[in-house]
Design an enzyme around this catalytic site. Structure first.
Site, PDB file in Angstrom:
ATOM      1  N   ASP A  89       1.005  -0.901   0.218  1.00 32.28           N
ATOM      2  CA  ASP A  89      -0.142   0.015   0.033  1.00 32.28           C
ATOM      3  C   ASP A  89       0.832   1.820  -0.307  1.00 32.28           C
ATOM      4  OD1 ASP A  89      -2.771  -0.868  -0.570  1.00 32.28           O
ATOM      5  OD2 ASP A  89      -3.067  -0.348   1.741  1.00 32.28           O
ATOM      6  N   ASP A 121       2.968  -9.163   9.296  1.00 32.52           N
ATOM      7  CA  ASP A 121       3.436  -7.717   9.484  1.00 32.52           C
ATOM      8  C   ASP A 121       4.815  -7.777   8.570  1.00 32.52           C
ATOM      9  OD1 ASP A 121       0.963  -6.906  10.188  1.00 32.52           O
ATOM     10  OD2 ASP A 121       1.291  -6.704  12.178  1.00 32.52           O
ATOM     11  N   ASP A 144       7.686  -6.385   9.764  1.00 32.34           N
ATOM     12  CA  ASP A 144       8.504  -6.238  10.287  1.00 32.34           C
ATOM     13  C   ASP A 144       9.273  -7.659  11.348  1.00 32.34           C
ATOM     14  OD1 ASP A 144       6.518  -5.644  11.617  1.00 32.34           O
ATOM     15  OD2 ASP A 144       7.686  -5.319  13.485  1.00 32.34           O
ATOM     16  N   ASP A 196      -7.779  -6.546  13.003  1.00 34.27           N
ATOM     17  CA  ASP A 196      -7.558  -7.856  13.670  1.00 34.27           C
ATOM     18  C   ASP A 196      -8.952  -8.278  15.279  1.00 34.27           C
ATOM     19  OD1 ASP A 196      -6.971  -6.108  15.787  1.00 34.27           O
ATOM     20  OD2 ASP A 196      -4.823  -6.627  15.383  1.00 34.27           O
TER      21      ASP A 196
END
Length: 695
Positions: free
Chosen positions: A271, A330, A332, A424
């Protein structure tokens, strides 16, 4: 018959000692030997000679001991002086940093409602402190004036007497009632925390853990199905947005999964609105495609719904129907090569299982004080909260990453929705209401990174505490109308939402940042010492048990959690009442602490040929000189990051320090020390002196 002492011999002996002669030599022994007579003179002389030599050695040792003691004292004084000089230098450095921060750093927005309330409160306590200092100077704290007194009262004394009557009659009772309510909420939340800890201890004692019905490391478990058909089709998604520092590591960690290549597809969901970052990520995807990895790059032109919109768009692809499970990471996060082999087997034979969540492991938990304190908080969340809830009620909030979902469960509960900033938690609650079960694996860890700057951490916490209140407001009636048992409804409403998401930030901020300072100026309303010190101390010890190496940081942890209560309270209120900041989504800043060496360590445990044939660091740097130069130029052209001033925290710091001065006048020991150190912690955080220093 006793013999008289030989005084002449004693006088001779003293003269020889003064001359410093060696009495053990033959020449010095002639005198005493001739006067002693016979064989008795030898032993007597020997005894008399040894005695003064030992005395002389004792005197010398005493002299040496005195000199050594002097040197030790001088050394100690030098060390103390060096320590004081170092402390003074550090203090001056902090003062210079604070002065530079105040003079040059941008401040956060001061237009919020909470800041205006804090500013009014600060002005009020300063006025009250001035009034109390005047009364103290006149001795009114020993004999307070009374309005009904027949003695002639001056104007100031009359005003102070009326103030005493007003605060005792009208102000202290409602404050005491609010105090009692907050104490009750505090005790309820403390009991909940104790129950969670006892549940975790029970799990450890009994050795309770989820059991998988299959093990991909054992060949006999795969004999029932031929070849790769024993491995289900898995979709792996990596949502990211402008993740310049970590995109290489996350993509590489997923691509080296020990899973049949034709049974896995990787989706890189980018994104990013930075064109250079888009080109770098796309180039990285193409490199892994050339190595035979099934990986695709997706970019949305219209970035709506943030992460939820990104995941929703990815799940709408036609080829998703061919896959049974989806793993989400994600940008990281770096899972180990055996991540899928350790999580997918739990779905086999458990048709009502929707989610397998794994634990986070932090590569930078010792980077600075801020990351150490975060590690304490999150260790309790994973080790205690999620493990206990997973074992006893098969439900917990999805962490948004490092988990595997059954795609059928996602579709049945409505898929990803863009209505909150905690997509989530939203999908986890809806799946739970549909009857699906969750499993938490405390032994399976996924590397990730903690925010190292207070600015990034504060924005993350604001999103994490405003989102649940948005969700509670939206799904309250859905919980009431759902077909789940009454116990599950009660757990969702009272424990999951109200107690842990609403009551905790409410009483933390109200009790320790508002009520406690007010009780110093309204002493008729009292806050017991056990509420201020003892119970919070016990709760901090319980919180730190999952991270025992962090025990030396227990006091900073307690103070910092109270300091963060202003951010959490503000976020909770904004989410509950739909204020504008509740829908703010800012990507948490990463620094790329998870190095390629961590991935190589994981790779050494496996046998992936990709790691054997090429160096991972070199492979992730083959984008070409043009891309690397472009990246460096973009970094240099970017805005210079600075530390900030946080006015809400600074305002509360001065309020608490003002209340500490007032408590000192009243000789309230525990309250004074708590207010003093809590005010200093607010001051340090308000000046952004905790965490990464970037200015």
């Amino acid at each position: 018959m006793s013999r008289a002492p030989n005084r002449e011999f004693q006088e001779w002996w003293n003269k020889q000692r003064e001359r410093g002669l060696d009495l053990s030599s033959p020449s010095s022994a002639d005198g005493p030997s001739t006067s002693g007579g016979g064989g008795g003179g030898g032993p007597l002389l020997a005894v008399e000679i040894r005695t003064p030599r030992s005395d002389q050695a004792v005197e010398k040792s005493r002299a040496r001991s005195a000199r050594q003691l002097s040197w030790v004292c001088l050394l100690r004084f030098q060390q103390i002086a060096s320590l004081l000089a170092s402390a003074a230098g550090s203090f001056l450095s902090v003062l210079r940093t604070a002065n530079r921060r105040i003079a040059a750093s941008p401040a956060d927005s001061s237009s919020s409602r909470l800041y205006r309330i804090i500013r009014f409160f600060l002005i009020l306590v300063l006025v009250l402190l001035g009034f109390e200092l005047l009364a103290y100077s006149k001795g009114w704290h020993f004999s307070p004036p009374s309005v009904g007194s027949k003695e002639v009262l001056g104007f100031v004394e009359l005003v102070y007497a009326n103030w005493l009557e007003i605060r005792a009659t009208y102000l202290a009772p409602p404050l005491q009632s609010l105090t009692n309510v907050c104490i009750v909420l505090f005790l309820i939340q403390s009991v909940d925390r104790v129950v969670l800890v006892l549940g975790c201890i029970w799990i450890k004692i009994k050795g309770i853990k989820p059991v998988a019905s299959a093990d991909y490391e054992k060949k006999e478990d795969l004999e029932s199905e031929s070849g790769d058909e024993a491995y289900p089709m898995v979709l792996v998604q990596i949502p990211m947005c402008n993740e310049r520092e970590v995109y290489q590591q996350s993509i590489a960690a997923v691509c080296i999964q020990d899973w049949p290549r034709e049974r896995m597809l990787v989706q890189v969901l980018d994104d990013s609105d930075d064109l250079d970052v888009q080109l770098l990520i796309k180039s990285e995807v193409q490199k892994w495609q050339q190595r035979g990895i099934r990986i695709v790059y997706r970019h949305r032109l219209i970035r709506t719904g943030y992460k939820a919109g990104n995941l929703k768009s990815a799940m709408s692809c036609d080829y998703v129907k061919d896959y049974e499970f989806v793993a989400i990471f994600d940008a990281d996060f770096q899972p180990g090569p055996d991540f899928l082999k350790k999580t997918i087997p739990y779905f086999k034979g458990n048709d009502d299982l929707a989610l397998v969540q794994t634990r986070w492991a932090f590569v930078n938990k010792d980077e600075n004080l801020l990351t150490r304190l975060q590690n304490i908080n999150l260790s309790f969340h994973f080790e205690v909260e999620q493990q206990v809830n997973g074992v006893f009620i098969n439900f917990f909030g999805f962490n948004g990453t490092a988990g595997v979902w059954r795609i059928k469960a996602l579709e049945e509960c409505g898929g990803w929705l863009e209505r909150t900033t905690v997509e989530d938690m939203d999908i986890a609650v809806r799946a739970h209401l549909c009857g699906w079960k969750f499993i938490y694996l405390n032994d399976v860890k996924c590397l990730c990174e903690l925010p190292e700057s207070y600015e990034a951490y504060k924005k993350q916490q604001h999103r994490w505490h405003s989102g649940p209140m948005q969700l509670f407001r939206l799904c309250f009636f859905d919980i009431i109308r759902s077909k789940v048992s009454l116990a599950k409804k009660a757990n969702l409403i009272f424990l999951f939402f109200l107690l842990r998401k609403l009551i905790l930030p409410f009483y933390s901020f109200t009790l320790f940042c508002i009520i406690l300072p007010l009780t110093m100026f309204l002493p008729e309303a009292q806050l017991p010492a056990w509420v201020v010190c003892y119970v919070p101390g016990v709760m901090s010890i319980l919180n730190i048990l999952p991270a025992p190496r962090s025990f030396p940081f227990i006091v900073p942890y307690l103070l910092f959690e109270n300091t963060m209560s202003v951010t959490k309270f503000n976020a909770m209120i904004s989410g509950l009442f739909k204020f504008g900041s509740s829908y703010e989504w800012i990507v948490t800043k990463k620094l790329g602490r998870s190095s390629e060496a961590d991935l190589l360590t994981f790779g050494e445990k496996g046998s992936d040929p990709l790691l054997e044939t090429s160096n991972l660091h070199r492979s992730s740097s083959e984008s070409g000189l043009a891309e690397l130069n472009k990246m460096e130029m973009t970094k240099k052209a970017g805005k210079l990051r600075r530390n900030r001033l946080y006015r809400k925290e600074l305002g509360l710091a001065f309020i608490l320090l003002t209340a500490a001065v007032r408590s000192l006048l009243s000789a309230q020991g525990i309250h004074f020390y708590f207010l003093l150190f809590q005010g200093i912690s607010f001051l340090v955080v308000g000046l952004d002196l905790i965490g990464e220093q970037v200015s």
